[in-house]
Design an enzyme around this catalytic site. Structure first.
Site, PDB file in Angstrom:
ATOM      1  N   CYS A  25      28.703  87.220  47.815  1.00  0.00           N
ATOM      2  CA  CYS A  25      30.393  87.778  47.549  1.00  0.00           C
ATOM      3  C   CYS A  25      30.548  88.432  48.313  1.00  0.00           C
ATOM      4  CB  CYS A  25      30.079  88.272  45.617  1.00  0.00           C
ATOM      5  SG  CYS A  25      30.687  87.781  44.403  1.00  0.00           S
ATOM      6  N   HIS A  28      34.812  92.076  46.392  1.00  0.00           N
ATOM      7  CA  HIS A  28      34.999  93.055  45.109  1.00  0.00           C
ATOM      8  C   HIS A  28      34.928  94.812  45.715  1.00  0.00           C
ATOM      9  CE1 HIS A  28      30.360  92.949  44.994  1.00  0.00           C
ATOM     10  NE2 HIS A  28      31.214  91.725  45.387  1.00  0.00           N
TER      11      HIS A  28
END
Length: 214
Positions: free
Chosen positions: A183, A167
Site C-alpha cells: 500500500c 491511505h
C-alpha cells in the site's frame, strides 16, 4: 505538543504498521514520538494529529511542482522509486506529496481507479499478511489507532477491489521509506487533503521512476 492521551493511542498502534507484514518498523521512545506532533486539525469523528513538517525531508513535504508527464489533470501518479505521489493539475503543474511504499517485491504497479473512499476506515489484513503474521487482528475499527489512518482510497480494476490502498498513517517517520506490504501511505493531513480533491473514478497510475507505461 500532541495531548498525551492521543499520543498513547498512536503509540499503541505501532505494531500494526499499515499494510505491513513483519516489515521493519521504526519505533522510537515516547519522547521522540511526541516530538513528531505539534497539534491537531479539526475533523470528525476524530481530530487529525498534525506532524512537525520540519522533521520531514523537504522533498517529501506537500508542495506544488512543475509536471510534464502525459497524464490528464485529475490523475494520481505514484512514483514508487522516488516515494512521491502527484495529483496532476492544469497548466503543467501537480500537487506533490511524499509517501511510503511497499518493500522490495511487494509494491504493486499498474493502472487502477479509485473504486471507493473511506473516512477513518476500518482495517483488516489480507490473506497474505495473515500468512506472514498469524497473530494480526482480523479487524481494527476506524480511529486514531487504525493502520489506515484518517482516510483511504481503495484501488479497483474492472470493478474489483485489488486490495491496495492509498491511505493515512500514524507513522510519519515511514514517509519516504519502503517497508509496507504494497500500500501507499501518506501523512494523515496529506491523505485528508488528497481525499478532498479526488472523486471516485479517479485514475491512479503506480509506476517505477521514469516509466509511465507499466
Amino acid at each position: 505538543m500532541l495531548p498525551r492521551r492521543i499520543l498513547t493511542v498512536l503509540l499503541a498502534a505501532l505494531p500494526l504498521a499499515a499494510c505491513n507484514a513483519r516489515g521493519p518498523v521504526k519505533v522510537a521512545a515516547m519522547d521522540e514520538d511526541a516530538a513528531w506532533y505539534i497539534g491537531t486539525m479539526p475533523d470528525q469523528p476524530y481530530d487529525v494529529p498534525l506532524v512537525d513538517r520540519s522533521r520531514i525531508d523537504p522533498k517529501y513535504r506537500r508542495q506544488v511542482v512543475a509536471y510534464n508527464g502525459p497524464e490528464k489533470p485529475g490523475t494520481i501518479v505514484v512514483d514508487i522509486d522516488e516515494r512521491l505521489l502527484y495529483l496532476v493539475q492544469d497548466n503543467g503543474e501537480a500537487i506533490r506529496y511524499g509517501v511510503g511504499v511497499g518493500k522490495q517485491g511487494f509494491s504493486w504497479k499498474g493502472v487502477a481507479t479509485v473504486g471507493r473512499k473511506g473516512v477513518w476506515p476500518d482495517w483488516g489484513p489480507t490473506a497474505t499478511m495473515v500468512s506472514l503474521n498469524p497473530d494480526l487482528p482480523r479487524l481494527r475499527k476506524g480511529g486514531l489507532d487504525n493502520p489506515l489512518g484518517a482516510r483511504a482510497l481503495y484501488l479497483y480494476q474492472g470493478g474489483r477491489d485489488i486490495l491496495f490502498r492509498i491511505h493515512g498513517t500514524s507513522e510519519p517517520w515511514s514517509i519516504g521509506e519502503q517497508l509496507s506490504s504494497g500500500c501507499v501511505r501518506m501523512l494523515n493531513e496529506d491523505i485528508v487533503d488528497l481525499y478532498s480533491r479526488v472523486p471516485v473514478g479517479t485514475t491512479v497510475l503506480v509506476k517505477r521512476h521514469g516509466k509511465f507505461r507499466v
